[in-house]
Design a protein around this motif. Sequence first.
Motif, PDB file in Angstrom:
ATOM      1  N   LEU A 185     -15.550 -26.166 -57.866  1.00 27.18           N
ATOM      2  CA  LEU A 185     -15.869 -27.591 -57.944  1.00 27.18           C
ATOM      3  C   LEU A 185     -14.826 -28.437 -57.236  1.00 27.18           C
ATOM      4  O   LEU A 185     -15.170 -29.340 -56.446  1.00 27.18           O
ATOM      5  N   LEU A 186     -13.549 -28.153 -57.467  1.00 26.44           N
ATOM      6  CA  LEU A 186     -12.484 -28.964 -56.864  1.00 26.44           C
ATOM      7  C   LEU A 186     -12.423 -28.766 -55.352  1.00 26.44           C
ATOM      8  O   LEU A 186     -12.158 -29.712 -54.605  1.00 26.44           O
ATOM      9  N   ILE A 187     -12.681 -27.551 -54.878  1.00 27.78           N
ATOM     10  CA  ILE A 187     -12.710 -27.331 -53.436  1.00 27.78           C
ATOM     11  C   ILE A 187     -13.866 -28.099 -52.807  1.00 27.78           C
ATOM     12  O   ILE A 187     -13.725 -28.725 -51.750  1.00 27.78           O
ATOM     13  N   SER A 188     -15.030 -28.072 -53.445  1.00 29.56           N
ATOM     14  CA  SER A 188     -16.181 -28.784 -52.892  1.00 29.56           C
ATOM     15  C   SER A 188     -15.955 -30.293 -52.869  1.00 29.56           C
ATOM     16  O   SER A 188     -16.445 -30.988 -51.971  1.00 29.56           O
ATOM     17  N   LEU A 189     -15.209 -30.825 -53.836  1.00 26.77           N
ATOM     18  CA  LEU A 189     -14.916 -32.255 -53.871  1.00 26.77           C
ATOM     19  C   LEU A 189     -13.816 -32.650 -52.896  1.00 26.77           C
ATOM     20  O   LEU A 189     -13.564 -33.853 -52.718  1.00 26.77           O
ATOM     21  N   GLY A 190     -13.164 -31.655 -52.283  1.00 26.01           N
ATOM     22  CA  GLY A 190     -12.127 -31.949 -51.293  1.00 26.01           C
ATOM     23  C   GLY A 190     -10.763 -32.218 -51.880  1.00 26.01           C
ATOM     24  O   GLY A 190      -9.879 -32.751 -51.180  1.00 26.01           O
ATOM     25  N   TRP A 191     -10.549 -31.847 -53.144  1.00 25.50           N
ATOM     26  CA  TRP A 191      -9.261 -32.113 -53.788  1.00 25.50           C
ATOM     27  C   TRP A 191      -8.159 -31.297 -53.136  1.00 25.50           C
ATOM     28  O   TRP A 191      -8.282 -30.077 -52.975  1.00 25.50           O
ATOM     29  N   LYS A 192      -7.080 -31.960 -52.742  1.00 27.16           N
ATOM     30  CA  LYS A 192      -5.913 -31.381 -52.084  1.00 27.16           C
ATOM     31  C   LYS A 192      -6.243 -30.802 -50.703  1.00 27.16           C
ATOM     32  O   LYS A 192      -5.375 -30.172 -50.092  1.00 27.16           O
ATOM     33  N   VAL A 193      -7.458 -31.025 -50.225  1.00 23.90           N
ATOM     34  CA  VAL A 193      -7.828 -30.588 -48.872  1.00 23.90           C
ATOM     35  C   VAL A 193      -8.143 -31.795 -48.011  1.00 23.90           C
ATOM     36  O   VAL A 193      -7.571 -31.972 -46.931  1.00 23.90           O
ATOM     37  N   LEU A 194      -9.043 -32.655 -48.496  1.00 21.41           N
ATOM     38  CA  LEU A 194      -9.397 -33.882 -47.792  1.00 21.41           C
ATOM     39  C   LEU A 194      -8.782 -35.115 -48.440  1.00 21.41           C
ATOM     40  O   LEU A 194      -8.688 -36.160 -47.799  1.00 21.41           O
ATOM     41  N   ARG A 195      -8.402 -35.014 -49.679  1.00 15.70           N
ATOM     42  CA  ARG A 195      -7.788 -36.136 -50.398  1.00 15.70           C
ATOM     43  C   ARG A 195      -6.913 -35.580 -51.512  1.00 15.70           C
ATOM     44  O   ARG A 195      -7.114 -34.453 -51.970  1.00 15.70           O
ATOM     45  N   ASN A 196      -5.966 -36.396 -51.962  1.00 17.78           N
ATOM     46  CA  ASN A 196      -4.993 -35.929 -52.952  1.00 17.78           C
ATOM     47  C   ASN A 196      -5.433 -36.176 -54.391  1.00 17.78           C
ATOM     48  O   ASN A 196      -4.940 -35.507 -55.299  1.00 17.78           O
ATOM     49  N   THR A 197      -6.317 -37.131 -54.611  1.00 23.31           N
ATOM     50  CA  THR A 197      -6.727 -37.473 -55.964  1.00 23.31           C
ATOM     51  C   THR A 197      -8.256 -37.505 -56.056  1.00 23.31           C
ATOM     52  O   THR A 197      -8.953 -37.598 -55.038  1.00 23.31           O
ATOM     53  N   LEU A 198      -8.753 -37.431 -57.283  1.00 27.02           N
ATOM     54  CA  LEU A 198     -10.178 -37.526 -57.556  1.00 27.02           C
ATOM     55  C   LEU A 198     -10.491 -38.857 -58.222  1.00 27.02           C
ATOM     56  O   LEU A 198      -9.614 -39.497 -58.815  1.00 27.02           O
ATOM     57  N   ASP A 199     -11.747 -39.261 -58.122  1.00 26.34           N
ATOM     58  CA  ASP A 199     -12.185 -40.460 -58.829  1.00 26.34           C
ATOM     59  C   ASP A 199     -12.227 -40.181 -60.333  1.00 26.34           C
ATOM     60  O   ASP A 199     -12.314 -39.036 -60.774  1.00 26.34           O
ATOM     61  N   ILE A 200     -12.215 -41.244 -61.106  1.00 26.61           N
ATOM     62  CA  ILE A 200     -12.226 -41.089 -62.554  1.00 26.61           C
ATOM     63  C   ILE A 200     -13.525 -40.446 -63.029  1.00 26.61           C
ATOM     64  O   ILE A 200     -13.539 -39.650 -63.980  1.00 26.61           O
ATOM     65  N   SER A 201     -14.644 -40.752 -62.350  1.00 26.03           N
ATOM     66  CA  SER A 201     -15.916 -40.133 -62.731  1.00 26.03           C
ATOM     67  C   SER A 201     -15.910 -38.633 -62.452  1.00 26.03           C
ATOM     68  O   SER A 201     -16.460 -37.839 -63.233  1.00 26.03           O
ATOM     69  N   GLU A 202     -15.286 -38.215 -61.356  1.00 28.90           N
ATOM     70  CA  GLU A 202     -15.195 -36.795 -61.035  1.00 28.90           C
ATOM     71  C   GLU A 202     -14.305 -36.059 -62.033  1.00 28.90           C
ATOM     72  O   GLU A 202     -14.600 -34.927 -62.430  1.00 28.90           O
ATOM     73  N   ILE A 203     -13.218 -36.688 -62.442  1.00 29.33           N
ATOM     74  CA  ILE A 203     -12.331 -36.081 -63.433  1.00 29.33           C
ATOM     75  C   ILE A 203     -13.056 -35.926 -64.764  1.00 29.33           C
ATOM     76  O   ILE A 203     -12.969 -34.875 -65.425  1.00 29.33           O
ATOM     77  N   ARG A 204     -13.799 -36.929 -65.151  1.00 32.13           N
ATOM     78  CA  ARG A 204     -14.543 -36.853 -66.413  1.00 32.13           C
ATOM     79  C   ARG A 204     -15.613 -35.768 -66.352  1.00 32.13           C
ATOM     80  O   ARG A 204     -15.825 -35.044 -67.336  1.00 32.13           O
ATOM     81  N   PHE A 205     -16.282 -35.645 -65.214  1.00 32.10           N
ATOM     82  CA  PHE A 205     -17.307 -34.611 -65.077  1.00 32.10           C
ATOM     83  C   PHE A 205     -16.695 -33.220 -65.191  1.00 32.10           C
ATOM     84  O   PHE A 205     -17.220 -32.343 -65.888  1.00 32.10           O
ATOM     85  N   ALA A 206     -15.565 -32.992 -64.499  1.00 30.59           N
ATOM     86  CA  ALA A 206     -14.911 -31.685 -64.554  1.00 30.59           C
ATOM     87  C   ALA A 206     -14.432 -31.363 -65.967  1.00 30.59           C
ATOM     88  O   ALA A 206     -14.603 -30.224 -66.450  1.00 30.59           O
ATOM     89  N   LEU A 207     -13.859 -32.352 -66.659  1.00 31.26           N
ATOM     90  CA  LEU A 207     -13.399 -32.111 -68.033  1.00 31.26           C
ATOM     91  C   LEU A 207     -14.573 -31.848 -68.971  1.00 31.26           C
ATOM     92  O   LEU A 207     -14.490 -30.966 -69.842  1.00 31.26           O
ATOM     93  N   ALA A 208     -15.669 -32.576 -68.795  1.00 30.65           N
ATOM     94  CA  ALA A 208     -16.833 -32.381 -69.656  1.00 30.65           C
ATOM     95  C   ALA A 208     -17.425 -30.984 -69.470  1.00 30.65           C
ATOM     96  O   ALA A 208     -17.755 -30.293 -70.449  1.00 30.65           O
ATOM     97  N   ILE A 209     -17.554 -30.547 -68.219  1.00 25.50           N
ATOM     98  CA  ILE A 209     -18.084 -29.210 -67.950  1.00 25.50           C
ATOM     99  C   ILE A 209     -17.178 -28.149 -68.572  1.00 25.50           C
ATOM    100  O   ILE A 209     -17.651 -27.171 -69.191  1.00 25.50           O
TER     101      ILE A 209
END
Length: 372
Positions: A185-209
């Motif tokens: 999930l984090l690779i597909s969202l581009g975390w640490k590859v295309l950008r350094n941080t995630l949006d708050i909605s993306e963080i909530r989705f990852a934590l919920a899953i």
Amino acid sequence: THGQWLSWREAELVTLPADPTQPKDAAPLNAFLISGWRACLTDKLSVSFKVQESTGGRNRYSVVIISALKEPLMIHGKLSLINPDGQQLSLQDVDVPQALFGASAVFFVSSLVLVALLLHANRRGTQNTLHVLMALVLVLRGMTLLLRWADYHQVAATGMDSTFGSVAWALLGKVQNIAELMMFLLISLGWKVLRNTLDISEIRFALAISVISFYLGVFQVACTTPSTCSGYQLSRYILHSLCYLVVIVAMNFNLQKLVQAIADAPASLESGKLYRKLHAYQMFRWVFLVFIIAPTVELFLKVTVIPWDHQELYLILQELRTWVIYVLLMFSFRPEPPPLRVFELTQDVASDHEDDAAAEAGTGAGAAADWA
């Protein structure tokens, strides 16, 4: 044996002559069918049956109790299955511990190699948190396989399954699955590859899953009835499928974004980095496709190709596929490899042109001063 049992199920059991005045349901059953061993039930029956080539050899065996006269029976007893040479695993699991230990060693060695590479990359400042997550996935996989090997080893030695051992590796396996899912999930969202941080909605989705998957995994491990376990397992599969859909959408979006950025960018070192990221995500797309399709293909091979008494081959196939997927991902998103050489040549040519222009400007200024 298994073949004899199939013949019993296909045969007509009610074949013995009976009183014509009796109803058909009261007719006695035919128990004179081929079997590896048989005995009449008495007040007390104690017997040992040794599997030999003459009785069916290496095969699957079933114990069948038939009341030929269809009278109710009250039976109490103990059945022990004892293998030769003090080894108490089922026939299909005899070589599984060796496969588990070998697979865990491969994952531990791979994690050590990755940690060494990350320590080397940390000196250059190119290592990031995503690489630490990849190393954690490898370590958790190795630990899960090692705990599973210990559980099989205890069953082989004592014939009894340990509740703590079976729960420990199953629960750790659920945690490893969550870490693996978060890596995708984090690779597909581009975390640490295309950008350094995630949006708050993306963080909530990852934590919920992660939280819901762990919750369902704990109850799946602790359940006691097959129907309940199937319910938790199905719920977890649906949750992970939803996350897979998000991974596919985010991956394709970032691929399109990289293609557009490369089309608008001039030839420079930064363009070389964009090409490397594009190649990494193209590899990620194929790897994720294999990750989704592989379980279905492996199950088909297990049913049609792999012998029933060699389950270690199915285990080796699963772990080899998982290891190849991890290695390809870690190679594609490795810490900052050097850019493509063609962009270094472009930079050198641009520098040469700038030096020539500066030299011509200096010569012109000197000539103007002499004329003055």
